[in-house]
Design a protein around this motif. Structure first.
Motif, mmCIF file in Angstrom:
data_model
loop_
_atom_site.group_PDB
_atom_site.id
_atom_site.type_symbol
_atom_site.label_atom_id
_atom_site.label_comp_id
_atom_site.label_asym_id
_atom_site.label_seq_id
_atom_site.Cartn_x
_atom_site.Cartn_y
_atom_site.Cartn_z
ATOM 1 N N GLN A 1 135.040 68.266 44.860
ATOM 2 C CA GLN A 1 134.377 69.137 43.890
ATOM 3 C C GLN A 1 132.894 69.241 44.210
ATOM 4 O OE1 GLN A 1 134.953 67.948 39.843
ATOM 5 N NE2 GLN A 1 133.746 69.623 38.966
ATOM 6 N N ILE A 2 132.375 70.478 44.146
ATOM 7 C CA ILE A 2 130.952 70.738 44.349
ATOM 8 C C ILE A 2 130.343 71.128 43.005
ATOM 9 C CG2 ILE A 2 129.241 72.190 45.506
ATOM 10 C CD1 ILE A 2 131.161 72.502 47.811
ATOM 11 N N PHE A 3 129.158 70.564 42.700
ATOM 12 C CA PHE A 3 128.501 70.796 41.416
ATOM 13 C C PHE A 3 127.333 71.767 41.596
ATOM 14 C CE2 PHE A 3 130.446 66.621 41.215
ATOM 15 C CZ PHE A 3 131.136 66.683 40.018
ATOM 16 N N PRO A 4 126.894 72.361 40.512
ATOM 17 C CA PRO A 4 125.732 73.265 40.598
ATOM 18 C C PRO A 4 124.500 72.513 41.121
ATOM 19 C CG PRO A 4 126.856 73.531 38.491
ATOM 20 C CD PRO A 4 127.469 72.331 39.145
ATOM 21 N N ASP A 5 123.694 73.265 41.889
ATOM 22 C CA ASP A 5 122.482 72.654 42.453
ATOM 23 C C ASP A 5 121.494 72.285 41.353
ATOM 24 O OD1 ASP A 5 123.623 73.145 44.865
ATOM 25 O OD2 ASP A 5 122.423 74.919 45.313
ATOM 26 N N CYS A 6 120.734 71.214 41.629
ATOM 27 C CA CYS A 6 119.645 70.804 40.737
ATOM 28 C C CYS A 6 118.343 71.376 41.292
ATOM 29 C CB CYS A 6 119.579 69.282 40.646
ATOM 30 S SG CYS A 6 118.259 68.659 39.566
ATOM 31 N N ILE A 7 117.697 72.255 40.505
ATOM 32 C CA ILE A 7 116.469 72.917 40.949
ATOM 33 C C ILE A 7 115.271 72.179 40.357
ATOM 34 C CG2 ILE A 7 115.203 75.083 41.070
ATOM 35 C CD1 ILE A 7 117.960 75.114 42.421
ATOM 36 N N PRO A 8 114.349 71.671 41.196
ATOM 37 C CA PRO A 8 113.168 70.971 40.662
ATOM 38 C C PRO A 8 112.307 71.896 39.808
ATOM 39 C CG PRO A 8 113.432 70.540 43.003
ATOM 40 C CD PRO A 8 114.381 71.648 42.669
ATOM 41 N N LYS A 9 111.668 71.310 38.802
ATOM 42 C CA LYS A 9 110.767 72.062 37.938
ATOM 43 C C LYS A 9 109.335 71.603 38.174
ATOM 44 C CE LYS A 9 114.228 72.617 34.276
ATOM 45 N NZ LYS A 9 114.555 72.336 32.848
ATOM 46 N N ASP A 10 108.503 72.524 38.651
ATOM 47 C CA ASP A 10 107.057 72.287 38.835
ATOM 48 C C ASP A 10 106.733 71.256 39.913
ATOM 49 O OD1 ASP A 10 106.599 74.052 36.695
ATOM 50 O OD2 ASP A 10 106.784 72.404 35.249
ATOM 51 N N VAL A 11 107.720 70.706 40.588
ATOM 52 C CA VAL A 11 107.485 69.766 41.679
ATOM 53 C C VAL A 11 108.399 70.136 42.834
ATOM 54 C CG1 VAL A 11 106.758 67.858 40.177
ATOM 55 C CG2 VAL A 11 109.173 68.139 40.727
ATOM 56 N N ASN A 12 108.157 69.549 43.985
ATOM 57 C CA ASN A 12 109.014 69.828 45.140
ATOM 58 C C ASN A 12 109.600 68.561 45.738
ATOM 59 O OD1 ASN A 12 106.824 68.664 46.335
ATOM 60 N ND2 ASN A 12 106.347 70.377 47.719
ATOM 61 N N ASN A 13 109.511 67.443 44.984
ATOM 62 C CA ASN A 13 109.992 66.190 45.563
ATOM 63 C C ASN A 13 110.820 65.368 44.581
ATOM 64 O OD1 ASN A 13 107.923 65.459 43.844
ATOM 65 N ND2 ASN A 13 107.180 63.820 45.165
ATOM 66 N N SER A 14 111.282 65.982 43.497
ATOM 67 C CA SER A 14 112.050 65.218 42.523
ATOM 68 C C SER A 14 112.900 66.152 41.684
ATOM 69 C CB SER A 14 111.105 64.416 41.611
ATOM 70 O OG SER A 14 111.823 63.737 40.622
ATOM 71 N N CYS A 15 114.079 65.628 41.271
ATOM 72 C CA CYS A 15 114.952 66.397 40.397
ATOM 73 C C CYS A 15 115.863 65.427 39.654
ATOM 74 C CB CYS A 15 115.782 67.403 41.203
ATOM 75 S SG CYS A 15 116.481 68.723 40.178
ATOM 76 N N THR A 16 116.202 65.773 38.415
ATOM 77 C CA THR A 16 117.000 64.901 37.561
ATOM 78 C C THR A 16 118.312 65.581 37.200
ATOM 79 O OG1 THR A 16 115.032 63.849 36.641
ATOM 80 C CG2 THR A 16 117.069 63.655 35.370
ATOM 81 N N ILE A 17 119.411 64.850 37.406
ATOM 82 C CA ILE A 17 120.755 65.316 37.038
ATOM 83 C C ILE A 17 121.126 64.619 35.735
ATOM 84 C CG2 ILE A 17 123.168 65.412 37.741
ATOM 85 C CD1 ILE A 17 122.153 65.200 40.657
ATOM 86 N N ASP A 18 121.353 65.398 34.696
ATOM 87 C CA ASP A 18 121.593 64.818 33.373
ATOM 88 C C ASP A 18 122.979 64.208 33.234
ATOM 89 O OD1 ASP A 18 119.043 65.521 32.487
ATOM 90 O OD2 ASP A 18 119.706 67.528 31.910
ATOM 91 N N ASP A 19 123.988 64.833 33.820
ATOM 92 C CA ASP A 19 125.371 64.374 33.637
ATOM 93 C C ASP A 19 125.789 63.575 34.864
ATOM 94 O OD1 ASP A 19 127.906 63.998 32.739
ATOM 95 O OD2 ASP A 19 128.622 66.016 33.212
ATOM 96 N N THR A 20 125.770 62.238 34.729
ATOM 97 C CA THR A 20 126.101 61.361 35.844
ATOM 98 C C THR A 20 127.442 60.682 35.579
ATOM 99 O OG1 THR A 20 123.748 60.940 36.190
ATOM 100 C CG2 THR A 20 125.296 59.438 37.257
ATOM 101 N N GLN A 21 128.308 60.704 36.561
ATOM 102 C CA GLN A 21 129.624 60.078 36.452
ATOM 103 C C GLN A 21 129.658 58.827 37.331
ATOM 104 O OE1 GLN A 21 131.971 61.178 34.340
ATOM 105 N NE2 GLN A 21 130.569 62.823 33.702
ATOM 106 N N PHE A 22 130.200 57.731 36.758
ATOM 107 C CA PHE A 22 130.292 56.465 37.475
ATOM 108 C C PHE A 22 131.670 56.318 38.129
ATOM 109 C CE2 PHE A 22 127.111 54.630 34.210
ATOM 110 C CZ PHE A 22 126.056 55.123 34.960
ATOM 111 N N PHE A 23 131.736 55.345 39.005
ATOM 112 C CA PHE A 23 132.977 54.896 39.653
ATOM 113 C C PHE A 23 133.599 55.970 40.544
ATOM 114 C CE2 PHE A 23 132.804 52.913 35.350
ATOM 115 C CZ PHE A 23 132.323 51.688 35.764
ATOM 116 N N VAL A 24 132.780 56.852 41.113
ATOM 117 C CA VAL A 24 133.248 57.817 42.102
ATOM 118 C C VAL A 24 132.113 58.037 43.100
ATOM 119 C CG1 VAL A 24 132.513 59.780 40.682
ATOM 120 C CG2 VAL A 24 134.224 60.117 42.479
ATOM 121 N N ASN A 25 132.463 58.068 44.394
ATOM 122 C CA ASN A 25 131.439 58.274 45.421
ATOM 123 C C ASN A 25 130.934 59.709 45.375
ATOM 124 O OD1 ASN A 25 131.430 55.697 46.398
ATOM 125 N ND2 ASN A 25 132.976 56.085 47.965
ATOM 126 N N THR A 26 129.631 59.850 45.388
ATOM 127 C CA THR A 26 128.981 61.154 45.306
ATOM 128 C C THR A 26 128.105 61.347 46.531
ATOM 129 O OG1 THR A 26 128.953 61.007 42.890
ATOM 130 C CG2 THR A 26 127.496 62.637 43.906
#
Length: 682
Positions: A174-199
Motif C-alpha cells: 500500500q502507498i500512502f499520500p505524500d507528506c508535503i512540508p509546510k514552510d520548511v524544506n527539511n521536515s514533515c510530520t505524519i499524523d496517522d502512524t501505524q505500529f507493527f508493520v515495516n514502512t
C-alpha cells in the motif's frame, strides 16, 4: 543608404509594428522573438540564445541580423559572443551561465545610433536538487492514543530555484499520500502512524532542472517512539531511614510497548545527580524502592522511560518530586576542643569547651541536646560531673589536673558515639616540627612534620589577628596520618587575603598532648595601607633621634620586611637608610648644624611599599657642652671682677664715703627748731 529621416521613419515603423493594435482588437506581432523562451539553466553551463527577425519587418528599411545587439540587464554583451547565422537570425553564446542576469534582450542598432528593443526574455539560473541525506524519523507520543511521526533530512545545497520536497512512504502492499512540508524544506510530520508493520520512507526533491530521491528508510514505527515521561510521580518514606519509595503512572500501555526506566536523584541543594543502576529498572513497573540514602535528608527524584529492548528514544525527564528519609541515630560524635585560660591563677583553670555541630548527614536528624561528662583523672575520688547543653560550648572552672571529657549528641532516635577529649595537666609530649604555610589556589595550606611518637589526631587552631578586637579562634581536627590541610574558615567566610592569621598546631596522643607550635601567615600580601608617621625624640647639632610606632596589623597587609628612612635638606640630595622592622627608634648622624631637614619613612612588604607623611626638624646651632664652655668662663670672669671691685671699695671706703655720703648737719640742733607760728615776728 537611407538618410537620417529615413531611419527615423524606420524606427517609427518598428514602434508601430510592435505596439499598434490591429483591426481585430489584438496586438500586432513583434518584429522578432528570442528562443528559447524564459529558459531555466544550470549554473555554470553553456547557453545559446537566438534572436529571429520577422520577414514582415525586414521589407521596410533593409534591417538585417548584423544590426542586432544583445544586452544583459541593460549591460552590453561583448560582440565576440555574437554570431550572425543568416539575414534574420543572430545568436549569442555564454560559456558560463554564472554571469547571466535577467532580462536578456535583443535590440536593433540602426544608422544614427538609434537603438530599438526587439524582444526580451527572463533567464533563471540555478542547480538541480541534490540527493536528500541523513533521513531520520521519530514518533512523539502526544497522548495515550496519539503518536505522530516526524521525519527530518538534510536538503542539500541551495538550488536558487523553487524546489519542492515531499516525504513519501508506503507499506509493502500500500502507498500512502505524500507528506508535503509546510514552510520548511527539511521536515514533515505524519499524523496517522501505524505500529507493527515495516514502512518504507523516502524523500523526493524536484525542481525545473531535475529530481532526486533519498535512500529509503525501512523501519517499524514502534522502534522509533519517544514516549511521554511517567506521570503522577510520588515519593513516600518507609520504615527504614535509608529507603524511599517512588511510585508513578505510565502513559503508554503494555499492549503498545513494554518499558524500562531510568531513575535519578540528588540531595536538595546539590547539583550532582546520582542514578539507580540501569539493570535494576530494566523491566516493566510502576514503583521502585531507592536504598542506601542518608537518614533525615531531603532528596529530589526524576524518572524517564523508553522501550524495554532499547529501541527508540528516552522520554523527557518527569517533573521533579521531593521526599525526606526518616531520622536515625547520629553516626559520629561531635568534634570537641578546649581553650584554657590561666590568667587569674595557674592553679585554677577556666576551661572553655567548644565543639562543632554535626553535619546533616552525620546528625541524621535534629540534635535535641548534648550530654557532657567531665571526669577528674588526677583524683579517683572526685565525682563525675554531667551537664546537658543545647548549644555548642560550655565553660568550666577546674583545678589544675588531668581531665577526660566525653561528649554525646542526642536526637529523637538515640545518642551518637561518644567523642573523648583528654585535657592533660601539662603539654609535655613532643610537638610538631617544621610548621609552615603555603598559599595555593586561593587557599591557605598548613603543613608540618610529624613527631617521632605515634599521634592520634592533630588540632589546628587559627584566628584572624586584630589590634582592636580579640582573636576569635577557629579550629579543625584531622587524623594522625595527615600532615597538611587547607584551612576552612567559618566565622569569617573563609580565609581572606591581606589579613594576618595566627596558626597553632597541637599533636594529640593517647596519654596526653604536645605543646602548640605557632606561625603567622597571609593568604595573599599587599603593600601597607599607610606609611609610618615619624617624629623626633631628641635633636642635636649633628644628630637626631627619630621614633615611630609600628603599623597596626590591619594596616600592614603583609609581613613588614624593613623600614626605610628618607631625609634631606631643602637643597640637598635625599639620603636613604634601611632599618630593621623590629625597631621603633633610629639615630641620624653626621647632620649639619642649624639646618632644616625633611624626613619621611616607608614600610615595605613582599608586595610593595607605602610612605608616611613628611616631618621637618632643625638641628641645633651649638652642640652639647659648647654653650657651657662659653658661659662658665664668662661667669667666672664676671665674679672675679665683682670681687675685685668689692675689695677696692673696702680699701677706699673713706674717700667713697666723702663723695657719696657727705656729713649732713643735724636739724635738731638748728635755731629754727625754736620757731613757732604762734610767736610774733620780731
Amino acid at each position: 543608404m537611407f538618410s537620417r529621416w529615413n531611419w527615423v521613419a524606420c524606427g517609427f515603423y518598428l514602434v508601430l509594428s510592435i505596439c499598434s493594435p490591429d483591426a481585430s482588437g489584438g496586438l500586432v506581432q513583434s518584429c522578432g522573438h528570442i528562443i528559447p523562451e524564459s529558459p531555466v539553466l544550470a549554473l555554470g553551463s553553456n547557453f545559446t540564445a537566438l534572436c529571429i527577425l520577422n520577414e514582415s519587418c525586414l521589407d521596410f528599411g533593409n534591417i538585417y541580423a548584423s544590426q542586432i545587439i544583445w544586452k544583459i540587464k541593460n549591460r552590453l554583451v561583448p560582440k565576440e559572443q555574437y554570431r550572425e547565422i543568416n539575414r534574420t537570425v543572430s545568436s549569442v553564446t555564454f560559456n558560463d551561465t554564472s554571469s547571466l542576469a535577467t532580462p536578456l534582450t535583443c535590440n536593433i542598432l540602426a544608422d544614427g545610433q538609434i537603438e530599438q528593443n526587439i524582444y526580451g526574455i527572463t533567464v533563471t539560473v540555478g542547480l538541480a536538487p541534490e540527493k536528500p541525506k541523513n533521513l531520520s524519523c521519530i514518533v512523539h507520543q502526544e497522548s495515550r492514543f496519539t503518536y505522530p511521526m516526524t521525519c527530518t533530512w538534510n536538503p542539500g545545497r541551495h538550488t536558487f530555484l523553487d524546489t519542492q520536497f515531499r516525504l513519501r512512504y508506503r507499506w509493502p502492499e500500500q502507498i500512502f499520500p505524500d507528506c508535503i512540508p509546510k514552510d520548511v524544506n527539511n521536515s514533515c510530520t505524519i499524523d496517522d502512524t501505524q505500529f507493527f508493520v515495516n514502512t518504507e520512507i523516502w524523500v523526493e526533491a524536484t525542481n525545473a532542472l531535475g529530481k532526486a530521491e533519498s535512500d529509503p528508510l525501512v523501519l517499524d514505527p514502534i522502534d522509533i517512539v519517544k514516549p511521554l515521561p511517567p506521570q503522577n510521580v510520588s515519593v513516600t518514606s518507609g520504615l527504614l531511614p535509608t529507603v524511599l519509595q517512588l511510585c508513578w503512572e505510565n502513559w503508554i500501555t503494555d499492549a503498545v510497548m513494554t518499558l524500562k526506566f531510568n531513575i535519578r536523584y540528588r540531595v536538595v541543594g546539590d547539583t550532582n545527580w546520582m542514578e539507580v543502576p540501569p539493570e535494576d529498572t530494566a523491566s516493566p513497573r510502576t514503583s521502585f524502592s531507592i536504598q542506601g540514602l542518608r537518614p533525615y535528608t531531603e532528596y529530589v527524584f526524576s524518572i524517564r522511560c523508553m522501550k524495554e529492548d532499547g529501541a527508540g528514544y528516552w522520554s523527557d525527564w518527569s517533573e521533579e518530586k521531593t521526599g525526606i528519609t526518616i531520622e536515625d541515630q547520629p553516626s559520629k560524635g561531635p568534634p570537641i576542643w578546649r581553650i584554657i585560660d590561666t590568667s587569674q591563677s595557674p592553679a585554677c583553670w577556666t576551661v572553655h569547651l567548644i565543639w562543632k555541630a554535626l553535619k546533616p548527614y552525620e546528625a541524621n536528624g535534629v540534635i535535641l541536646q548534648y550530654e557532657l561528662t567531665v571526669r577528674d583523672k588526677s583524683s579517683l575520688s572526685s565525682p563525675v560531673k554531667k551537664y546537658n547543653v543545647t548549644n555548642t560550648n560550655h565553660t568550666l572552672e577546674l583545678r589544675e589536673g588531668t581531665y577526660e571529657v566525653t561528649l554525646i549528641a542526642r536526637n529523637s532516635v538515640g545518642p551518637s558515639p561518644p567523642s573523648v577529649l583528654l585535657i592533660p595537666a601539662s603539654n609535655s609530649k613532643a610537638p610538631v616540627k617544621n610548621l609552615r604555610t603555603l598559599p595555593k589556589h586561593d587557599k591557605l595550606w598548613v603543613g608540618w612534620t610529624a613527631p617521632n611518637n605515634y599521634v592520634l589526631k592533630y588540632v589546628i587552631e587559627w584566628c584572624l589577628m586584630s589590634s582592636s578586637s580579640d582573636c576569635i579562634i577557629e579550629w579543625q581536627i584531622v587524623l594522625g596520618d595527615v600532615q597538611g590541610i587547607d584551612l576552612k574558615g567559618i566565622y569569617f567566610k573563609g580565609i581572606k587575603p591581606f589579613k594576618c592569621y595566627l596558626i597553632t598546631v597541637y599533636p594529640l596522643y593517647a596519654d596526653g598532648q604536645g605543646s602548640g607550635q605557632s606561625v603567622k601567615a597571609y593568604l595573599k600580601q599587599d603593600r601597607p595601607s599607610k606609611g609610618p608617621t615619624v617624629q623626633t625624640k631628641k635633636v642635636g647639632k649633628a644628630e637626631a633621634v627619630l621614633t615611630w610606632n609600628h603599623l597596626t596589623v590591619e594596616e600592614q597587609n603583609g609581613f613588614i620586611r624593613n623600614y626605610t628612612i628618607l631625609y634631606k635638606t631643602i637643597d640637598g640630595n635625599e639620603t636613604v637608610v634601611t632599618v630593621d622592622p623590629s625597631k621603633t627608634e633610629y639615630t641620624l648622624s653626621s647632620l649639619t648644624s642649624d639646618t632644616l631637614y625633611t624626613v619621611r619613612m616607608m614600610a615595605s612588604t613582599d608586595n610593595g611599599s607605602r610612605t608616611g607623611p613628611d616631618f621637618t626638624f632643625t638641628t641645633q646651632k651649638f652642640g652639647k657642652g659648647e654653650i657651657e664652655a662659653i658661659v662658665v668662663p664668662v661667669c667666672l670672669a664676671f665674679l672675679l671682677i665683682v670681687l675685685l671691685g668689692v675689695l677696692f671699695c673696702f680699701n677706699k671706703r673713706d674717700l667713697i664715703k666723702k663723695h657719696i655720703w657727705p656729713i649732713v648737719p643735724d636739724p635738731s640742733k638748728s635755731n629754727i627748731a625754736q620757731w613757732s607760728p604762734q610767736v610774733p615776728a620780731k
